[in-house]
Design a protein around this motif. Structure first.
Motif, PDB file in Angstrom:
ATOM      1  N   LEU A   1     -29.341 -29.978 -17.268  1.00  0.00           N
ATOM      2  CA  LEU A   1     -29.969 -28.853 -16.566  1.00  0.00           C
ATOM      3  C   LEU A   1     -29.630 -27.541 -17.259  1.00  0.00           C
ATOM      4  CD1 LEU A   1     -31.643 -28.209 -14.009  1.00  0.00           C
ATOM      5  CD2 LEU A   1     -29.466 -27.776 -12.832  1.00  0.00           C
ATOM      6  N   GLN A   2     -30.636 -26.762 -17.540  1.00  0.00           N
ATOM      7  CA  GLN A   2     -30.468 -25.451 -18.152  1.00  0.00           C
ATOM      8  C   GLN A   2     -31.028 -24.376 -17.218  1.00  0.00           C
ATOM      9  OE1 GLN A   2     -28.853 -24.848 -21.065  1.00  0.00           O
ATOM     10  NE2 GLN A   2     -28.392 -27.055 -21.069  1.00  0.00           N
ATOM     11  N   PRO A   3     -30.417 -23.202 -17.216  1.00  0.00           N
ATOM     12  CA  PRO A   3     -30.910 -22.157 -16.310  1.00  0.00           C
ATOM     13  C   PRO A   3     -32.262 -21.612 -16.761  1.00  0.00           C
ATOM     14  CG  PRO A   3     -29.226 -21.255 -17.752  1.00  0.00           C
ATOM     15  CD  PRO A   3     -29.263 -22.740 -18.013  1.00  0.00           C
ATOM     16  N   ASP A   4     -33.051 -21.186 -15.808  1.00  0.00           N
ATOM     17  CA  ASP A   4     -34.321 -20.518 -16.083  1.00  0.00           C
ATOM     18  C   ASP A   4     -34.172 -19.074 -15.602  1.00  0.00           C
ATOM     19  OD1 ASP A   4     -36.870 -19.535 -16.307  1.00  0.00           O
ATOM     20  OD2 ASP A   4     -37.761 -20.863 -14.807  1.00  0.00           O
ATOM     21  N   MET A   5     -33.804 -18.189 -16.502  1.00  0.00           N
ATOM     22  CA  MET A   5     -33.505 -16.816 -16.098  1.00  0.00           C
ATOM     23  C   MET A   5     -34.748 -16.042 -15.686  1.00  0.00           C
ATOM     24  SD  MET A   5     -30.334 -17.142 -16.253  1.00  0.00           S
ATOM     25  CE  MET A   5     -29.734 -15.491 -15.877  1.00  0.00           C
ATOM     26  N   SER A   6     -35.936 -16.591 -15.934  1.00  0.00           N
ATOM     27  CA  SER A   6     -37.147 -15.896 -15.493  1.00  0.00           C
ATOM     28  C   SER A   6     -37.213 -15.819 -13.968  1.00  0.00           C
ATOM     29  CB  SER A   6     -38.396 -16.588 -16.041  1.00  0.00           C
ATOM     30  OG  SER A   6     -38.619 -17.843 -15.410  1.00  0.00           O
TER      31      SER A   6
ATOM     32  N   ALA B   1     -42.100  -3.782 -14.369  1.00  0.00           N
ATOM     33  CA  ALA B   1     -41.260  -4.969 -14.414  1.00  0.00           C
ATOM     34  C   ALA B   1     -39.958  -4.635 -15.131  1.00  0.00           C
ATOM     35  CB  ALA B   1     -41.983  -6.096 -15.139  1.00  0.00           C
ATOM     36  N   PRO B   2     -38.826  -5.145 -14.637  1.00  0.00           N
ATOM     37  CA  PRO B   2     -37.553  -4.833 -15.262  1.00  0.00           C
ATOM     38  C   PRO B   2     -37.432  -5.510 -16.624  1.00  0.00           C
ATOM     39  CG  PRO B   2     -37.271  -6.537 -13.597  1.00  0.00           C
ATOM     40  CD  PRO B   2     -38.694  -6.062 -13.498  1.00  0.00           C
ATOM     41  N   THR B   3     -36.451  -5.057 -17.385  1.00  0.00           N
ATOM     42  CA  THR B   3     -36.140  -5.708 -18.652  1.00  0.00           C
ATOM     43  C   THR B   3     -35.754  -7.156 -18.376  1.00  0.00           C
ATOM     44  OG1 THR B   3     -35.336  -3.620 -19.533  1.00  0.00           O
ATOM     45  CG2 THR B   3     -34.644  -5.633 -20.666  1.00  0.00           C
ATOM     46  N   PRO B   4     -36.274  -8.106 -19.142  1.00  0.00           N
ATOM     47  CA  PRO B   4     -35.955  -9.514 -18.876  1.00  0.00           C
ATOM     48  C   PRO B   4     -34.448  -9.743 -18.809  1.00  0.00           C
ATOM     49  CG  PRO B   4     -37.703  -9.349 -20.505  1.00  0.00           C
ATOM     50  CD  PRO B   4     -37.222  -7.951 -20.265  1.00  0.00           C
ATOM     51  N   THR B   5     -34.053 -10.576 -17.867  1.00  0.00           N
ATOM     52  CA  THR B   5     -32.645 -10.893 -17.697  1.00  0.00           C
ATOM     53  C   THR B   5     -32.116 -11.613 -18.930  1.00  0.00           C
ATOM     54  OG1 THR B   5     -33.000 -11.122 -15.321  1.00  0.00           O
ATOM     55  CG2 THR B   5     -30.975 -12.085 -16.219  1.00  0.00           C
ATOM     56  N   PRO B   6     -31.004 -11.152 -19.494  1.00  0.00           N
ATOM     57  CA  PRO B   6     -30.474 -11.822 -20.692  1.00  0.00           C
ATOM     58  C   PRO B   6     -29.934 -13.195 -20.344  1.00  0.00           C
ATOM     59  CG  PRO B   6     -28.921 -10.178 -19.904  1.00  0.00           C
ATOM     60  CD  PRO B   6     -30.173 -10.007 -19.083  1.00  0.00           C
ATOM     61  N   PRO B   7     -29.830 -14.072 -21.316  1.00  0.00           N
ATOM     62  CA  PRO B   7     -29.257 -15.399 -21.039  1.00  0.00           C
ATOM     63  C   PRO B   7     -27.798 -15.266 -20.625  1.00  0.00           C
ATOM     64  CG  PRO B   7     -29.518 -15.051 -23.402  1.00  0.00           C
ATOM     65  CD  PRO B   7     -30.211 -13.910 -22.726  1.00  0.00           C
ATOM     66  N   PRO B   8     -27.301 -16.212 -19.854  1.00  0.00           N
ATOM     67  CA  PRO B   8     -25.899 -16.138 -19.437  1.00  0.00           C
ATOM     68  C   PRO B   8     -24.956 -16.331 -20.611  1.00  0.00           C
ATOM     69  CG  PRO B   8     -26.851 -18.243 -18.817  1.00  0.00           C
ATOM     70  CD  PRO B   8     -27.974 -17.407 -19.340  1.00  0.00           C
ATOM     71  N   ALA B   9     -23.719 -15.921 -20.414  1.00  0.00           N
ATOM     72  CA  ALA B   9     -22.702 -16.137 -21.437  1.00  0.00           C
ATOM     73  C   ALA B   9     -22.508 -17.632 -21.644  1.00  0.00           C
ATOM     74  CB  ALA B   9     -21.392 -15.491 -21.014  1.00  0.00           C
ATOM     75  N   PRO B  10     -22.110 -18.029 -22.849  1.00  0.00           N
ATOM     76  CA  PRO B  10     -21.889 -19.463 -23.109  1.00  0.00           C
ATOM     77  C   PRO B  10     -20.920 -20.066 -22.089  1.00  0.00           C
ATOM     78  CG  PRO B  10     -21.810 -18.226 -25.160  1.00  0.00           C
ATOM     79  CD  PRO B  10     -21.885 -17.204 -24.062  1.00  0.00           C
ATOM     80  N   GLY B  11     -21.327 -21.170 -21.505  1.00  0.00           N
ATOM     81  CA  GLY B  11     -20.487 -21.871 -20.555  1.00  0.00           C
ATOM     82  C   GLY B  11     -20.541 -21.344 -19.135  1.00  0.00           C
ATOM     83  N   GLU B  12     -21.207 -20.196 -18.905  1.00  0.00           N
ATOM     84  CA  GLU B  12     -21.214 -19.601 -17.562  1.00  0.00           C
ATOM     85  C   GLU B  12     -21.966 -20.476 -16.572  1.00  0.00           C
ATOM     86  OE1 GLU B  12     -22.280 -15.320 -15.383  1.00  0.00           O
ATOM     87  OE2 GLU B  12     -22.829 -15.651 -17.491  1.00  0.00           O
ATOM     88  N   PHE B  13     -23.133 -20.951 -16.962  1.00  0.00           N
ATOM     89  CA  PHE B  13     -23.911 -21.792 -16.050  1.00  0.00           C
ATOM     90  C   PHE B  13     -23.194 -23.116 -15.810  1.00  0.00           C
ATOM     91  CE2 PHE B  13     -27.585 -24.764 -15.284  1.00  0.00           C
ATOM     92  CZ  PHE B  13     -27.929 -24.254 -14.039  1.00  0.00           C
ATOM     93  N   GLU B  14     -22.629 -23.701 -16.852  1.00  0.00           N
ATOM     94  CA  GLU B  14     -21.917 -24.967 -16.700  1.00  0.00           C
ATOM     95  C   GLU B  14     -20.735 -24.811 -15.763  1.00  0.00           C
ATOM     96  OE1 GLU B  14     -22.969 -23.639 -19.441  1.00  0.00           O
ATOM     97  OE2 GLU B  14     -24.419 -25.099 -20.208  1.00  0.00           O
ATOM     98  N   SER B  15     -20.014 -23.695 -15.887  1.00  0.00           N
ATOM     99  CA  SER B  15     -18.879 -23.443 -15.007  1.00  0.00           C
ATOM    100  C   SER B  15     -19.321 -23.303 -13.561  1.00  0.00           C
ATOM    101  CB  SER B  15     -18.148 -22.175 -15.468  1.00  0.00           C
ATOM    102  OG  SER B  15     -17.082 -21.866 -14.582  1.00  0.00           O
ATOM    103  N   CYS B  16     -20.429 -22.604 -13.353  1.00  0.00           N
ATOM    104  CA  CYS B  16     -20.944 -22.440 -11.986  1.00  0.00           C
ATOM    105  C   CYS B  16     -21.351 -23.786 -11.407  1.00  0.00           C
ATOM    106  CB  CYS B  16     -22.125 -21.477 -11.985  1.00  0.00           C
ATOM    107  SG  CYS B  16     -22.922 -21.307 -10.368  1.00  0.00           S
ATOM    108  N   MET B  17     -22.080 -24.578 -12.188  1.00  0.00           N
ATOM    109  CA  MET B  17     -22.495 -25.883 -11.701  1.00  0.00           C
ATOM    110  C   MET B  17     -21.290 -26.749 -11.338  1.00  0.00           C
ATOM    111  SD  MET B  17     -25.777 -26.707 -11.427  1.00  0.00           S
ATOM    112  CE  MET B  17     -26.053 -25.151 -10.600  1.00  0.00           C
ATOM    113  N   ASN B  18     -20.268 -26.718 -12.155  1.00  0.00           N
ATOM    114  CA  ASN B  18     -19.064 -27.495 -11.859  1.00  0.00           C
ATOM    115  C   ASN B  18     -18.423 -27.045 -10.547  1.00  0.00           C
ATOM    116  OD1 ASN B  18     -19.323 -29.011 -14.192  1.00  0.00           O
ATOM    117  ND2 ASN B  18     -17.998 -27.678 -15.409  1.00  0.00           N
TER     118      ASN B  18
END
Length: 408
Positions: free
Chosen positions: A67-72, A27-44
């Motif tokens: 809504l928060q991302p689920d990087m799993s 299994a790969p190394t767990p995906t790190p959380p996104p940079a602050p504001g990255e998910f919000e910017s994408c959603m917008n």
């Protein structure tokens, strides 16, 4: 992908992954959380495209809020284990006596609904119930990922974002139409949901309101789910009253290279080549079929017709199609395949896998819950026992291991 355009069904994928043998990627190394504001910017950035395909601003805002991302899910998207799963292992877990008995009981319980489904869509009850059994174990295994969260995450990170955005928008339209509430819209990490695991875009195309309550609900309405499944198969070209195919006996030395599901030949052609039904009787006088030999010419062989192609379109894997077809035959009272699989170590049913786990625990192995899912902890224990027993330490559990463990 084919018409359903998603990863293999929840149970079929588990059947393949959790009974796998020796070769599997780390299994790969767990995906790190996104940079602050990255998910919000994408959603917008998705609001305007969503509006363009029929998602209202009010709907987008409602389900975007909090809504928060689920990087799993990105880990799951990236993790593609190279499992070697023999067809006899795959089918042993999906088509066993327990599933046949449960399916036959449900055929009786839902007989009236299934009769009306067949009258409208032309698909027989056993085939519809077989899909139900393989896809969600008759509604017992739906998956637990909230679709808005998982598809929203996949729309912003990882591979195939354009595809997952289409499914994300479809999810929002389903909620907007009131078919299913957000708290009930859960499924696989990739977005398949309900009794028969439709992707959201497939739901929009093919789900039907069969119970007459004004909503197409694949989560909590069994009639809707069964009818939607039949509608899928009908639209995929199901031919009413025709079989999916049948097991055949091949003549010694028949060249099967180049043959397959797509290489259809007439029944006269197959008969001229010496192919007969497995009971020795003649082939049907008309029609065309492809030859399927999932374990090579020494194992069970099948002539598959147009209805097998319809099943295949539900989830584009021949092993999956064969599981559905075989389970449907067993639900009608048919028996196991006549020709044995070319192995001296056949696969285990779900009950037998649970027995293996129980025996491993009795020998002091920490494998977690006894659930019939032979995951990594179980495979580590199996390898240890195989070494102790002088067997190849493959991590695969078959009949040889079960018999050895029973004997101590």
């Amino acid at each position: 992908m084919n018409a359903r355009s998603h990863a293999p069904s929840l149970l079929a994928a588990l059947a393949a992954a959790l009974i796998a043998s020796t070769v599997h990627a780390q299994a790969p190394t767990p995906t790190p959380p996104p940079a602050p504001g990255e998910f919000e910017s994408c959603m917008n950035s998705l609001r305007a495209p969503a509006r363009a395909v029929g998602v209202s601003d009010a709907t987008f805002t409602q389900h975007r809020q909090g809504l928060q991302p689920d990087m799993s899910v990105i880990d799951k998207l990236n993790f593609q284990p190279e499992f070697r799963t023999a067809i006899w292992d795959y089918l042993a877990g999906l088509v066993d006596d327990q599933r046949v008995a449960e399916g036959q009981a449900l055929l009786a319980q839902h007989a009236d609904t299934l009769r009306r489904v067949q009258e409208r869509y032309g698909v027989d009850p056993a085939t519809v119930v077989a899909v139900w059994g393989v896809e969600s174990n008759f509604g017992q295994t739906f998956g637990k990922s909230p679709l808005v969260q998982s598809l929203g995450t996949l729309s912003c990170f990882g591979r195939r974002q354009a595809y997952f955005r289409t499914e994300f928008y479809a999810t929002l339209r389903i909620l907007q139409a009131g078919h299913i509430t957000a708290d009930r819209l859960v499924g696989s990490w990739a977005g398949a949901f309900g009794h028969t695991q439709f992707m959201p875009s497939t739901f929009e195309r093919l789900a039907v309101d069969f119970d007459g309550d004004g909503r197409a609900d694949l989560m909590d309405s069994t009639p809707d789910a069964l009818a939607s499944t039949a509608n899928f198969l009908a639209k995929a070209g199901w031919q009413s009253g025709q079989p999916w195919g049948f097991e055949v006996k091949l003549p010694q030395g028949l060249n099967t290279s180049g043959e397959g599901r797509r290489t259809k030949r007439t029944m006269d052609d197959w008969a001229a080549r010496g192919v007969k039904r497995v009971d020795g009787s003649a082939l049907p006088p008309s029609g065309s079929a492809g030859l399927l030999t999932p374990a090579g010419p020494q194992g069970p062989a099948f002539l598959v017709l147009r209805n097998f192609d319809a099943i295949y379109s539900y989830n584009a894997a021949e092993s999956y199609g064969l599981a559905i077809a075989h389970l449907a035959d067993r639900l009608r009272g048919g028996g196991p395949f006549v020709t044995p699989w070319p192995t001296d170590d056949p696969g285990l049913s779900r009950a037998e896998r649970r027995e293996v786990q129980t025996l491993l625990i009795a020998r002091g192995h920490d494998i977690g819950e006894v659930d019939g899912m032979l995951g990594e902890k179980s495979r580590v224990a199996i390898r240890a026992e195989q070494q102790r027993l002088g067997q190849e330490a493959s991590g695969r559990a078959g009949q040889k291991l079960l018999k050895a463990l029973r004997g101590g």
